[in-house]
Write a protein that holds these residues in place. Structure first.
Motif, PDB file in Angstrom:
ATOM      1  N   ARG A 179       0.828  -1.201   0.000  1.00 16.81           N
ATOM      2  CA  ARG A 179       0.000   0.000   0.000  1.00 16.81           C
ATOM      3  C   ARG A 179       0.870   1.263   0.000  1.00 16.81           C
ATOM      4  NH1 ARG A 179      -2.043  -0.564   4.578  1.00 16.81           N
ATOM      5  NH2 ARG A 179      -3.454  -2.233   3.940  1.00 16.81           N
ATOM      6  N   LYS A 180       1.976   1.225   0.710  1.00 19.09           N
ATOM      7  CA  LYS A 180       2.867   2.383   0.729  1.00 19.09           C
ATOM      8  C   LYS A 180       3.442   2.664  -0.656  1.00 19.09           C
ATOM      9  CE  LYS A 180       5.811   2.603   4.088  1.00 19.09           C
ATOM     10  NZ  LYS A 180       6.856   2.172   5.051  1.00 19.09           N
ATOM     11  N   ALA A 181       3.908   1.622  -1.331  1.00 21.16           N
ATOM     12  CA  ALA A 181       4.465   1.823  -2.672  1.00 21.16           C
ATOM     13  C   ALA A 181       3.380   2.195  -3.670  1.00 21.16           C
ATOM     14  CB  ALA A 181       5.192   0.553  -3.123  1.00 21.16           C
ATOM     15  N   GLN A 182       2.179   1.596  -3.538  1.00 19.83           N
ATOM     16  CA  GLN A 182       1.098   1.887  -4.471  1.00 19.83           C
ATOM     17  C   GLN A 182       0.630   3.326  -4.344  1.00 19.83           C
ATOM     18  OE1 GLN A 182      -0.322  -0.627  -6.697  1.00 19.83           O
ATOM     19  NE2 GLN A 182      -0.995   1.278  -7.625  1.00 19.83           N
ATOM     20  N   ASP A 183       0.503   3.828  -3.124  1.00 23.17           N
ATOM     21  CA  ASP A 183       0.088   5.219  -2.938  1.00 23.17           C
ATOM     22  C   ASP A 183       1.093   6.189  -3.529  1.00 23.17           C
ATOM     23  OD1 ASP A 183      -2.090   4.213  -1.624  1.00 23.17           O
ATOM     24  OD2 ASP A 183      -1.302   4.571   0.394  1.00 23.17           O
ATOM     25  N   VAL A 217       9.391   0.698   0.389  1.00 25.42           N
ATOM     26  CA  VAL A 217       9.211  -0.558   1.123  1.00 25.42           C
ATOM     27  C   VAL A 217      10.371  -0.861   2.051  1.00 25.42           C
ATOM     28  CG1 VAL A 217       7.779  -1.488  -0.723  1.00 25.42           C
ATOM     29  CG2 VAL A 217      10.230  -1.951  -0.718  1.00 25.42           C
ATOM     30  N   GLY A 218      11.457  -0.084   1.971  1.00 25.79           N
ATOM     31  CA  GLY A 218      12.609  -0.334   2.845  1.00 25.79           C
ATOM     32  C   GLY A 218      13.442  -1.509   2.403  1.00 25.79           C
ATOM     33  N   ALA A 219      13.600  -1.720   1.111  1.00 26.02           N
ATOM     34  CA  ALA A 219      14.414  -2.817   0.600  1.00 26.02           C
ATOM     35  C   ALA A 219      15.892  -2.459   0.734  1.00 26.02           C
ATOM     36  CB  ALA A 219      14.069  -3.106  -0.853  1.00 26.02           C
ATOM     37  N   VAL A 220      16.677  -3.413   1.200  1.00 28.48           N
ATOM     38  CA  VAL A 220      18.110  -3.213   1.382  1.00 28.48           C
ATOM     39  C   VAL A 220      18.853  -4.365   0.739  1.00 28.48           C
ATOM     40  CG1 VAL A 220      17.828  -1.898   3.511  1.00 28.48           C
ATOM     41  CG2 VAL A 220      18.068  -4.378   3.619  1.00 28.48           C
ATOM     42  N   THR A 221      20.145  -4.136   0.537  1.00 28.95           N
ATOM     43  CA  THR A 221      21.027  -5.164  -0.019  1.00 28.95           C
ATOM     44  C   THR A 221      22.271  -5.215   0.850  1.00 28.95           C
ATOM     45  OG1 THR A 221      20.209  -4.764  -2.256  1.00 28.95           O
ATOM     46  CG2 THR A 221      22.301  -5.944  -2.049  1.00 28.95           C
ATOM     47  N   THR A 222      22.373  -6.255   1.688  1.00 27.82           N
ATOM     48  CA  THR A 222      23.518  -6.459   2.564  1.00 27.82           C
ATOM     49  C   THR A 222      24.026  -7.879   2.396  1.00 27.82           C
ATOM     50  OG1 THR A 222      22.069  -7.098   4.395  1.00 27.82           O
ATOM     51  CG2 THR A 222      22.657  -4.760   4.209  1.00 27.82           C
ATOM     52  N   ALA A 223      25.014  -8.215   3.212  1.00 27.89           N
ATOM     53  CA  ALA A 223      25.562  -9.562   3.134  1.00 27.89           C
ATOM     54  C   ALA A 223      24.565 -10.604   3.627  1.00 27.89           C
ATOM     55  CB  ALA A 223      26.863  -9.646   3.944  1.00 27.89           C
ATOM     56  N   ASP A 224      23.744 -10.233   4.618  1.00 27.14           N
ATOM     57  CA  ASP A 224      22.768 -11.178   5.168  1.00 27.14           C
ATOM     58  C   ASP A 224      21.404 -11.090   4.502  1.00 27.14           C
ATOM     59  OD1 ASP A 224      24.741 -11.920   6.945  1.00 27.14           O
ATOM     60  OD2 ASP A 224      24.075 -10.499   8.482  1.00 27.14           O
ATOM     61  N   ARG A 225      21.133 -10.009   3.843  1.00 25.57           N
ATOM     62  CA  ARG A 225      19.794  -9.819   3.278  1.00 25.57           C
ATOM     63  C   ARG A 225      19.911  -9.141   1.915  1.00 25.57           C
ATOM     64  NH1 ARG A 225      15.124  -6.090   6.155  1.00 25.57           N
ATOM     65  NH2 ARG A 225      13.850  -5.724   4.284  1.00 25.57           N
ATOM     66  N   LYS A 226      19.331  -9.772   0.937  1.00 24.51           N
ATOM     67  CA  LYS A 226      19.366  -9.238  -0.427  1.00 24.51           C
ATOM     68  C   LYS A 226      17.931  -9.169  -0.946  1.00 24.51           C
ATOM     69  CE  LYS A 226      23.988 -10.974  -1.544  1.00 24.51           C
ATOM     70  NZ  LYS A 226      24.790 -11.797  -2.473  1.00 24.51           N
ATOM     71  N   ASP A 227      17.351  -7.979  -0.877  1.00 24.97           N
ATOM     72  CA  ASP A 227      15.990  -7.769  -1.372  1.00 24.97           C
ATOM     73  C   ASP A 227      16.016  -7.527  -2.873  1.00 24.97           C
ATOM     74  OD1 ASP A 227      15.247  -7.990   1.244  1.00 24.97           O
ATOM     75  OD2 ASP A 227      15.167  -5.827   1.591  1.00 24.97           O
ATOM     76  N   GLU A 228      14.910  -7.859  -3.502  1.00 27.14           N
ATOM     77  CA  GLU A 228      14.816  -7.776  -4.964  1.00 27.14           C
ATOM     78  C   GLU A 228      13.601  -6.936  -5.334  1.00 27.14           C
ATOM     79  OE1 GLU A 228      14.372 -10.681  -8.888  1.00 27.14           O
ATOM     80  OE2 GLU A 228      14.487 -11.527  -6.857  1.00 27.14           O
ATOM     81  N   VAL A 229      13.805  -5.989  -6.253  1.00 21.75           N
ATOM     82  CA  VAL A 229      12.735  -5.138  -6.774  1.00 21.75           C
ATOM     83  C   VAL A 229      12.765  -5.219  -8.286  1.00 21.75           C
ATOM     84  CG1 VAL A 229      11.786  -2.812  -6.897  1.00 21.75           C
ATOM     85  CG2 VAL A 229      12.881  -3.586  -4.786  1.00 21.75           C
ATOM     86  N   SER A 230      11.655  -5.636  -8.893  1.00 20.57           N
ATOM     87  CA  SER A 230      11.553  -5.785 -10.349  1.00 20.57           C
ATOM     88  C   SER A 230      10.496  -4.825 -10.862  1.00 20.57           C
ATOM     89  CB  SER A 230      11.181  -7.220 -10.731  1.00 20.57           C
ATOM     90  OG  SER A 230      12.158  -8.132 -10.250  1.00 20.57           O
ATOM     91  N   VAL A 231      10.867  -4.038 -11.893  1.00 18.79           N
ATOM     92  CA  VAL A 231       9.955  -3.088 -12.524  1.00 18.79           C
ATOM     93  C   VAL A 231       9.858  -3.447 -13.992  1.00 18.79           C
ATOM     94  CG1 VAL A 231       9.471  -0.683 -13.036  1.00 18.79           C
ATOM     95  CG2 VAL A 231      10.561  -1.284 -10.868  1.00 18.79           C
ATOM     96  N   ILE A 232       8.677  -3.736 -14.460  1.00 18.19           N
ATOM     97  CA  ILE A 232       8.440  -4.143 -15.856  1.00 18.19           C
ATOM     98  C   ILE A 232       7.361  -3.249 -16.433  1.00 18.19           C
ATOM     99  CG2 ILE A 232       7.728  -6.012 -17.385  1.00 18.19           C
ATOM    100  CD1 ILE A 232       8.752  -7.987 -15.337  1.00 18.19           C
ATOM    101  N   GLU A 233       7.619  -2.752 -17.625  1.00 17.34           N
ATOM    102  CA  GLU A 233       6.644  -1.929 -18.330  1.00 17.34           C
ATOM    103  C   GLU A 233       5.889  -2.787 -19.324  1.00 17.34           C
ATOM    104  OE1 GLU A 233       6.500   2.241 -20.905  1.00 17.34           O
ATOM    105  OE2 GLU A 233       8.376   1.158 -20.635  1.00 17.34           O
TER     106      GLU A 233
END
Length: 524
Positions: A250-254, A393-409
């Protein structure tokens, strides 16, 4: 006045004699129906308005309450399969005060009032049983006050102190059966509050040892639920995960709706959450920074004959350099012994880390952006959208945590906002159902009018228009004199006056009888 009443009764009797059998039956039926309607109206108008006095009563309490109310001459109605008592509205409060004075309805659960009157001679086991009963009764009364709960049964299992009992044997347990009101359903928060209330009221009882069911046998609480609300059953974990995913999406959609416009992007978030509860204990010792805490020195002198040359010696204990024994022997045969006992404090550091669980280990965000009219977005625009979503959304990329964000048109398959075609009856300026009800009402009124008209026509006396009295219809020689206009057609068909009189007598005997009576009186 009596003469008028007598004349009225005489006229009514004369009118009643002139009625036919069908007319008399119709009058009697109408009179009976009228009396029944009037009696029903008088009965319902004189009947008292009954109001609810108590509901959800046991059969014993309902029987005692009705007996008390009958003694007080208060009308009573028992409804709801003998579980509800209704009395007239004017007697509700008086009846409640009277039953309350007699202790009705009685509460089936006994609380700590069991100890109000001391009882001598009870053993320790009996006292423990009474305490358990009182505790169960107090819990039942407390839980019954929750909205939607009609009655409660609480059963506690209190362990006894034994010498060789394990921790599992010393744990208490509880079973709770709820009888809910009709149509009521408890929410998860209410069940959790009941669990928490019972666990804190009973010593040695944890939430994992409480079982809650309803009157239909459905399990309302998970016996494997832990005390931590984040590390509960699988259902609670699933709800926590859904709530987190919905909040982030909801945060990203708004944000995208404000930046790109309404319905120009779709955001979905998938979160991996670790619900494990981890406890870590770390303890460190610093040997170099030790501090002398206590030191004891003991000495001993002795004199013995000298057998060895004069000198001195020292004996050191193996493994304990602090405990050293010094011995010195002189030539004169005297020996001195000295013991030193030293105690040191070594600095240490203790650290306890408790991980409550509910940690996000990975986020996967999928964003679908609507394509613009013939102009695809470049890589910089896609990257900007990705950075906005990552920050939202607070996505981060560290050694212990690698979040993924994909944007497609892509081009959205938008359905046209076309409303279904209206049927011809839906376009009419009036409602068909309302029109049918109106037509039905009109037909019913017409039917009632025709029926009433026919009934009143039967009640009225049909009088034939006769031109002359019966005495003048026939002469001595049987010749015809004057006749009415209504019988002129019959006379044209060569019908004799006597046949006409016979026909009139068959059609309206009351009229012919009146004529005969008039003729007899005129001759006399």
């Amino acid at each position: 006045m009596p003469g008028a009443l007598g004349l009225l009764f005489h006229q009514m009797g004369t009118l009643w004699k002139h009625f036919g059998i069908n007319q008399k039956v119709s009058i009697i039926l109408a009179l009976v129906a009228s009396l029944a309607v009037i009696g029903g109206i008088l009965y319902w108008s004189g009947r008292p308005d009954y109001r609810l006095l108590y509901s959800g009563l046991s059969l014993e309490d309902a029987a005692r309450g009705r007996e008390k109310l009958d003694e007080a001459r208060i009308p009573v109605e028992i409804r709801d399969h003998g579980q509800a008592i209704f009395v007239p509205a004017a007697d509700v409060y008086r009846a409640r005060l009277m039953l309350a004075a007699d202790g009705l309805p009685k509460d089936s659960s006994a609380g700590f009032e069991l100890f109000e009157q001391p009882k001598f001679g009870l053993t320790e086991f009996a006292q423990q049983v009474n305490f358990q009963r009182a505790l169960q009764g107090e819990l039942e009364r407390t839980i019954t006050a929750i909205d939607g709960v009609q009655s409660v049964r609480v059963m506690l299992v209190m362990p006894r102190d034994r010498l060789f009992a394990t921790e599992q044997d010393k744990a208490a347990s509880a079973s709770i059966m709820l009888s809910l009101k009709r149509g009521a359903q408890l929410q998860g928060e209410q069940i959790h509050s009941i669990n928490q209330l019972v666990s804190t009221a009973v010593p040695g009882l944890s939430q994992g040892h409480i079982t809650i069911t309803d009157q239909q046998g459905r399990l309302l609480s998970d016996a494997s639920q832990r005390e931590d609300p984040l590390v509960g059953s699988s259902q609670r974990q699933l709800e926590t995960r859904r709530a987190m995913e919905d909040t982030l999406a909801r945060k990203a959609q708004d944000m995208l709706d404000l930046a790109m416009g309404k319905d120009q992007a779709i955001v979905r978030v998938s979160a991996d959450i670790d619900f494990r509860r981890i406890e870590k204990h770390n303890e460190k010792f610093d040997a170099e920074g030790r501090v002398l805490f206590r030191e004891t020195i003991s000495s001993e002198n002795s004199s013995e004959p000298s057998r060895s040359p004069a000198g001195s010696s020292a004996r050191v204990a193996v493994g304990d350099p602090a405990a050293t024994v010094n011995m010195e022997q002189t030539a004169s045969g005297k020996m001195k012994r000295e013991d030193i006992d030293s105690e040191y404090r070594v600095p240490s550091e203790r650290e306890t880390v408790v991980d409550q669980g509910g940690r996000v280990t990975r986020l996967s965000v999928a964003v679908s952006v609507a394509a613009r009219n013939g102009e695809p977005r470049n890589a910089a625009d896609i990257e900007n959208i990705k950075q906005l979503v990552r920050s939202a959304v607070g996505a981060v990329t560290t050694a212990d945590r690698k979040d993924e964000v994909s944007v497609i048109e892509m081009a959205f398959n938008r359905q046209p906002d076309s409303q279904p075609a209206w049927q011809w009856w839906e376009r009419l300026p009036f409602s068909i159902s309302g029109s049918l009800r109106t037509v039905g009402g009109v037909i019913l009124l017409i039917t009632l009018y025709l029926f009433s008209r026919r009934t009143f026509r039967q009640l009225s006396v049909e009088r034939e228009t006769v031109g002359t009295p019966v005495s003048m219809l026939t002469s001595a020689d049987g010749g015809a004199h004057s006749i009415s206009a209504g019988d002129e057609a019959a006379m044209l068909e060569n019908e004799s006056p006597l046949d006409t009189v016979s026909r009139l007598a068959e059609q309206s005997p009351s009229t012919v009888a009146t004529w005969i009576d008039h003729a007899v009186r005129s001759k006399s």
